[in-house]
Design a protein around this motif. Structure first.
Motif, PDB file in Angstrom:
ATOM      1  N   ILE A  48       1.197  -1.169  -0.749  1.00  0.00           N
ATOM      2  CA  ILE A  48      -0.770   0.077   0.290  1.00  0.00           C
ATOM      3  C   ILE A  48       0.603   1.083  -0.086  1.00  0.00           C
ATOM      4  CG2 ILE A  48      -1.470   1.869   1.615  1.00  0.00           C
ATOM      5  CD1 ILE A  48      -2.580  -0.843   2.162  1.00  0.00           C
ATOM      6  N   SER A  49       1.993   1.380   0.958  1.00  0.00           N
ATOM      7  CA  SER A  49       2.610   2.151   0.844  1.00  0.00           C
ATOM      8  C   SER A  49       3.566   3.336  -0.731  1.00  0.00           C
ATOM      9  CB  SER A  49       3.874   2.280   2.464  1.00  0.00           C
ATOM     10  OG  SER A  49       4.536   1.449   1.958  1.00  0.00           O
ATOM     11  N   HIS A  50       3.955   1.878  -0.790  1.00  0.00           N
ATOM     12  CA  HIS A  50       4.670   2.169  -1.699  1.00  0.00           C
ATOM     13  C   HIS A  50       4.065   1.796  -3.520  1.00  0.00           C
ATOM     14  CE1 HIS A  50       7.633   3.421   0.498  1.00  0.00           C
ATOM     15  NE2 HIS A  50       7.562   2.359   0.980  1.00  0.00           N
ATOM     16  N   ILE A  51       2.282   2.044  -3.265  1.00  0.00           N
ATOM     17  CA  ILE A  51       1.508   0.600  -4.634  1.00  0.00           C
ATOM     18  C   ILE A  51       1.775   1.477  -5.749  1.00  0.00           C
ATOM     19  CG2 ILE A  51      -0.468   2.638  -3.773  1.00  0.00           C
ATOM     20  CD1 ILE A  51      -2.523   0.050  -5.059  1.00  0.00           C
ATOM     21  N   ARG A  52       1.813   3.270  -6.103  1.00  0.00           N
ATOM     22  CA  ARG A  52       2.550   4.006  -7.045  1.00  0.00           C
ATOM     23  C   ARG A  52       4.182   3.584  -7.698  1.00  0.00           C
ATOM     24  NH1 ARG A  52       1.773  10.006  -6.706  1.00  0.00           N
ATOM     25  NH2 ARG A  52       2.491  10.250  -8.676  1.00  0.00           N
ATOM     26  N   HIS A  53       4.753   3.000  -6.854  1.00  0.00           N
ATOM     27  CA  HIS A  53       5.588   2.484  -7.299  1.00  0.00           C
ATOM     28  C   HIS A  53       6.152   1.215  -8.204  1.00  0.00           C
ATOM     29  CE1 HIS A  53      10.368   2.808  -6.724  1.00  0.00           C
ATOM     30  NE2 HIS A  53      10.766   1.491  -6.701  1.00  0.00           N
ATOM     31  N   TRP A  54       5.533   0.370  -6.614  1.00  0.00           N
ATOM     32  CA  TRP A  54       5.783  -1.372  -7.858  1.00  0.00           C
ATOM     33  C   TRP A  54       4.713  -1.323  -9.180  1.00  0.00           C
ATOM     34  CZ3 TRP A  54       0.896  -4.188  -8.045  1.00  0.00           C
ATOM     35  CH2 TRP A  54       0.131  -3.889  -6.782  1.00  0.00           C
ATOM     36  N   ILE A  55       3.527  -0.672  -9.329  1.00  0.00           N
ATOM     37  CA  ILE A  55       2.680  -0.244 -10.294  1.00  0.00           C
ATOM     38  C   ILE A  55       3.945  -0.174 -11.350  1.00  0.00           C
ATOM     39  CG2 ILE A  55       0.947   0.296 -11.396  1.00  0.00           C
ATOM     40  CD1 ILE A  55      -0.598   0.764  -8.894  1.00  0.00           C
ATOM     41  N   SER A  56       4.350   0.901 -11.240  1.00  0.00           N
ATOM     42  CA  SER A  56       5.007   2.049 -12.247  1.00  0.00           C
ATOM     43  C   SER A  56       6.540   0.425 -12.726  1.00  0.00           C
ATOM     44  CB  SER A  56       5.604   3.208 -11.567  1.00  0.00           C
ATOM     45  OG  SER A  56       6.645   3.354 -12.325  1.00  0.00           O
ATOM     46  N   ASN A  57       6.891   0.265 -11.432  1.00  0.00           N
ATOM     47  CA  ASN A  57       8.176  -0.737 -12.155  1.00  0.00           C
ATOM     48  C   ASN A  57       7.809  -2.373 -12.175  1.00  0.00           C
ATOM     49  OD1 ASN A  57      11.118   0.461 -11.118  1.00  0.00           O
ATOM     50  ND2 ASN A  57       9.389   1.254  -9.571  1.00  0.00           N
ATOM     51  N   THR A  58       6.262  -2.511 -12.924  1.00  0.00           N
ATOM     52  CA  THR A  58       6.190  -4.135 -13.129  1.00  0.00           C
ATOM     53  C   THR A  58       4.561  -3.388 -13.776  1.00  0.00           C
ATOM     54  OG1 THR A  58       4.292  -3.816 -11.491  1.00  0.00           O
ATOM     55  CG2 THR A  58       6.251  -4.496 -10.034  1.00  0.00           C
ATOM     56  N   ILE A  59       3.318  -3.122 -13.923  1.00  0.00           N
ATOM     57  CA  ILE A  59       2.657  -3.391 -14.967  1.00  0.00           C
ATOM     58  C   ILE A  59       3.506  -2.143 -16.094  1.00  0.00           C
ATOM     59  CG2 ILE A  59       1.138  -2.573 -13.945  1.00  0.00           C
ATOM     60  CD1 ILE A  59       1.180  -5.134 -17.312  1.00  0.00           C
ATOM     61  N   GLY A  60       3.872  -0.591 -15.087  1.00  0.00           N
ATOM     62  CA  GLY A  60       4.000   0.436 -15.725  1.00  0.00           C
ATOM     63  C   GLY A  60       5.207   0.335 -16.598  1.00  0.00           C
ATOM     64  N   GLY A  61       6.747  -0.516 -16.257  1.00  0.00           N
ATOM     65  CA  GLY A  61       7.934  -0.938 -16.716  1.00  0.00           C
ATOM     66  C   GLY A  61       7.309  -1.378 -17.765  1.00  0.00           C
ATOM     67  N   ILE A  62       6.141  -2.158 -18.547  1.00  0.00           N
ATOM     68  CA  ILE A  62       6.585  -2.560 -19.751  1.00  0.00           C
ATOM     69  C   ILE A  62       6.506  -1.566 -20.932  1.00  0.00           C
ATOM     70  CG2 ILE A  62       4.524  -4.590 -21.154  1.00  0.00           C
ATOM     71  CD1 ILE A  62       4.250  -6.103 -18.618  1.00  0.00           C
ATOM     72  N   PHE A  63       5.563  -0.505 -20.649  1.00  0.00           N
ATOM     73  CA  PHE A  63       5.467   0.314 -21.341  1.00  0.00           C
ATOM     74  C   PHE A  63       6.747   1.065 -21.468  1.00  0.00           C
ATOM     75  CE2 PHE A  63       1.337  -1.673 -20.647  1.00  0.00           C
ATOM     76  CZ  PHE A  63       1.181  -1.900 -21.005  1.00  0.00           C
ATOM     77  N   LYS A  64       7.394   1.356 -20.877  1.00  0.00           N
ATOM     78  CA  LYS A  64       8.694   2.771 -20.322  1.00  0.00           C
ATOM     79  C   LYS A  64       9.889   2.014 -20.605  1.00  0.00           C
ATOM     80  CE  LYS A  64       8.688   3.360 -15.921  1.00  0.00           C
ATOM     81  NZ  LYS A  64       7.857   4.409 -13.920  1.00  0.00           N
ATOM     82  N   ASP A  65      10.231   0.577 -20.210  1.00  0.00           N
ATOM     83  CA  ASP A  65      11.303   0.811 -19.534  1.00  0.00           C
ATOM     84  C   ASP A  65      11.519  -0.817 -20.366  1.00  0.00           C
ATOM     85  OD1 ASP A  65      13.980  -0.566 -19.079  1.00  0.00           O
ATOM     86  OD2 ASP A  65      13.592  -0.251 -16.776  1.00  0.00           O
ATOM     87  N   SER A  66      12.162  -1.060 -22.011  1.00  0.00           N
ATOM     88  CA  SER A  66      12.266  -2.498 -22.619  1.00  0.00           C
ATOM     89  C   SER A  66      13.325  -2.847 -22.309  1.00  0.00           C
ATOM     90  CB  SER A  66      13.415  -1.712 -23.576  1.00  0.00           C
ATOM     91  OG  SER A  66      14.882  -1.180 -23.538  1.00  0.00           O
ATOM     92  N   HIS A  67      14.487  -2.913 -21.005  1.00  0.00           N
ATOM     93  CA  HIS A  67      14.332  -4.093 -20.204  1.00  0.00           C
ATOM     94  C   HIS A  67      13.595  -4.821 -19.618  1.00  0.00           C
ATOM     95  CE1 HIS A  67      18.367  -1.921 -20.726  1.00  0.00           C
ATOM     96  NE2 HIS A  67      18.151  -0.743 -19.983  1.00  0.00           N
ATOM     97  N   VAL A  68      12.751  -4.364 -19.852  1.00  0.00           N
ATOM     98  CA  VAL A  68      11.702  -5.491 -18.565  1.00  0.00           C
ATOM     99  C   VAL A  68      11.464  -6.579 -19.900  1.00  0.00           C
ATOM    100  CG1 VAL A  68       9.333  -5.823 -17.888  1.00  0.00           C
ATOM    101  CG2 VAL A  68      10.837  -3.201 -17.229  1.00  0.00           C
ATOM    102  N   THR A  69      11.305  -6.601 -20.724  1.00  0.00           N
ATOM    103  CA  THR A  69      10.587  -7.117 -21.876  1.00  0.00           C
ATOM    104  C   THR A  69      11.325  -7.340 -22.570  1.00  0.00           C
ATOM    105  OG1 THR A  69       9.707  -5.361 -23.220  1.00  0.00           O
ATOM    106  CG2 THR A  69       7.753  -5.835 -22.081  1.00  0.00           C
TER     107      THR A  69
END
Length: 507
Positions: free
Chosen positions: A44-65
């Motif tokens: 909960i306390s870092h919900i924005r961070h883990w969403i940004s670095n998981t499902i969000g990272g698929i769209f913004k970080d090529s290293h993820v995929t």
């Protein structure tokens, strides 16, 4: 044969009653609560961070995929997620949800949510420990999982060397058996029953065809499994979600009553004439927790064996994928399935009694048929085929890693042959016994794993705090990346190089 199956059922019932008794449920949920508190409610306390670095990272970080090179035995973060989800998004999301409602009433869904909320941090902790204690085998493949953090983590504590080793061996044995239960026979049986009901395909034919398909994929190892699942999982999940959401929207006027029924049933407030009716709180709690764990596998220590093969360097990054895995599986997919069933008029929302004569996947199919007609039954049969088959592929990898830990890398082909042959047995088994066996192996596998997570909870807390200080609070401190000195030094150099490259790209 009937006498043999009857004996197996009796023995299984006795063991099942022990491993899924009150102590097990306390251990399961208690571990999640402990890790949630120690990480200061990270989900909960870092919900924005883990969403940004998981499902969000698929769209913004090529290293993820990005795929690794052909000679590189690692897989990408996204591939590790898809392989893990392939094993978790299965019949538990369809048949499991229906079974929870039938046996535990609508209130079982509430307890599935509770298990999932705390299970996020159990899964997070497993992944953190999996990356932190992983090592390379003779083929330069990453090997990680509960057996390694039990033997190397728990085993490194004073007086715990033999305890850690024994628990690691027990976990591996239970994992191998579980791979034939939850990961093979239970899934294949659901496919066979539904293909026979919807299309009249004989179970033996289904079993043989799936055995051949599975053999073609499994023999290629993790990279081939990951290559298949990264295409299959998003496709099947999106199609299923769209159709389930359509069912929910058609019956949207029932949503208020559905939610009220779930809450009332969860706390035994469905009273008629002054007495509580239905399955009661105990059954709602028990079935909600059992089916919740069967669906998302948090606490089993299973998916960490695939997550540990990721090309990630930060344990907490892969831990965040564990949070998302449970969130996607239970909070999203299971919830939508439950609302589709409960809003379709197949369950008396006042008493929690199932009006329909259908059970298991057929209940979900009937819910879909209220909107799509006969296509609803065919769609669920196809969905079960894709969901359950992908689960089988994922669990073949889990069993392989456990087998490798016990008998070495060179003997894995022997496990693969047995696993593939059991697909035919799974197709012709009784559905009830298959589910019961899966439940038992689930519980037996979870016990040593949860002991490991609890005993190493302080390590998880330190690694998480270290990550937060460096990546969120931007403090310049030494990272905690691996328990093995050589790997720690290597990962530190790789992180520095990545940071330098990022600075060059930004400049």
């Amino acid at each position: 044969m009937n006498n043999f199956l009857s004996t197996v059922e009796n023995v299984n019932n006795a063991v099942n009653g022990f491993v899924w008794g009150l102590p097990m449920l306390i251990l399961l949920v208690g571990t999640g609560i402990l890790m949630t508190c120690l990480t200061r409610f990270f989900q909960i306390s870092h919900i924005r961070h883990w969403i940004s670095n998981t499902i969000g990272g698929i769209f913004k970080d090529s290293h993820v995929t990005a795929h690794t090179k052909k000679n590189d035995t690692q897989i990408s973060q996204f591939q590790s997620l898809c392989t893990a989800l392939a094993a978790t998004i299965g019949t538990g999301n369809i048949a499991g949800v229906a079974a929870a409602i039938v046996s535990g009433g609508p209130g079982a869904i509430f307890w599935m949510w509770i298990v999932a909320f705390f299970g996020m941090m159990t899964n997070f902790s497993e992944n953190v420990l999996g990356i932190y204690y992983r090592r390379r085998n003779e083929r330069n493949e990453w090997c990680g999982g509960a057996m390694y953090y039990l033997s190397d983590g728990l085993g490194s504590k004073p007086g715990c060397r033999y305890i850690g080793s024994i628990l690691a061996v027990l976990f591996s044995i239970f994992c191998i058996f579980a791979s034939f239960g939850i990961g093979n026979m239970g899934q294949i049986n659901s496919i066979a029953v539904n293909m026979n009901t919807a299309f009249g395909v004989p179970s033996i034919v289904t079993g043989i065809l799936l055995m051949i398909l599975a053999a073609l994929v499994i023999v290629g190892g993790l990279k081939r499994i990951a290559s298949v699942t990264e295409k299959l999982v998003p496709f099947m999940a999106i199609i299923y979600m769209i159709c389930a959401i359509i069912v929910c929207l058609v019956h949207i006027d029932q949503f208020g009553a559905v939610f009220t029924s779930i809450i009332k049933s969860a706390f035994g407030m469905r009273a008629v004439g002054g007495g509580i009716v239905g399955s009661g709180v105990a059954m709602a709690v028990q079935w909600g927790m059992k089916r919740g764990v069967f669906s998302n596998e948090a606490g089993l220590g299973s998916s960490v064996m695939v997550h540990s093969s990721s090309n990630v360097r930060e344990p907490v990054v892969q831990g965040m994928w564990g949070i998302f895995e449970v969130f996607a599986d239970t909070i999203i997919v299971c919830t939508i399935t439950a609302f589709a069933v409960l809003s379709s008029g197949l369950v008396d929302l006042e008493t929690g009694t199932v009006i329909s004569d259908q059970v298991s996947t057929a209940l979900v199919a009937e819910a879909f048929s209220t909107v799509f007609g006969k296509f609803g039954y065919a769609f669920i049969a196809i969905a079960i085929l894709l969901f359950a088959f992908s689960t089988t592929l994922g669990w073949s990898q889990y069993g392989s890693k456990a087998f490798e830990y016990l008998f070495g890398r060179k003997n894995i082909k022997f496990y693969h042959i047995i696993f593939v042959v059991f697909i035919v047995f799974g197709a012709t088994m009784d559905l009830t016994l298959a589910w019961d066996l899966s439940d038992t192996f689930n519980g037996m596998m979870a016990i040593p794993n949860l002991i490991g997570v609890i005993s190493l909870s302080g390590t998880v807390m330190k690694i998480t705090r270290n990550y937060v200080q460096r990546n969120i609070l931007h403090q310049n401190i030494k990272p905690m990346l691996s328990a093995i000195d050589d790997i720690q030094e290597l990962h530190e150099r790789e992180l520095r190089k990545k940071l330098e490259n990022d600075e060059v790209e930004t400049a």
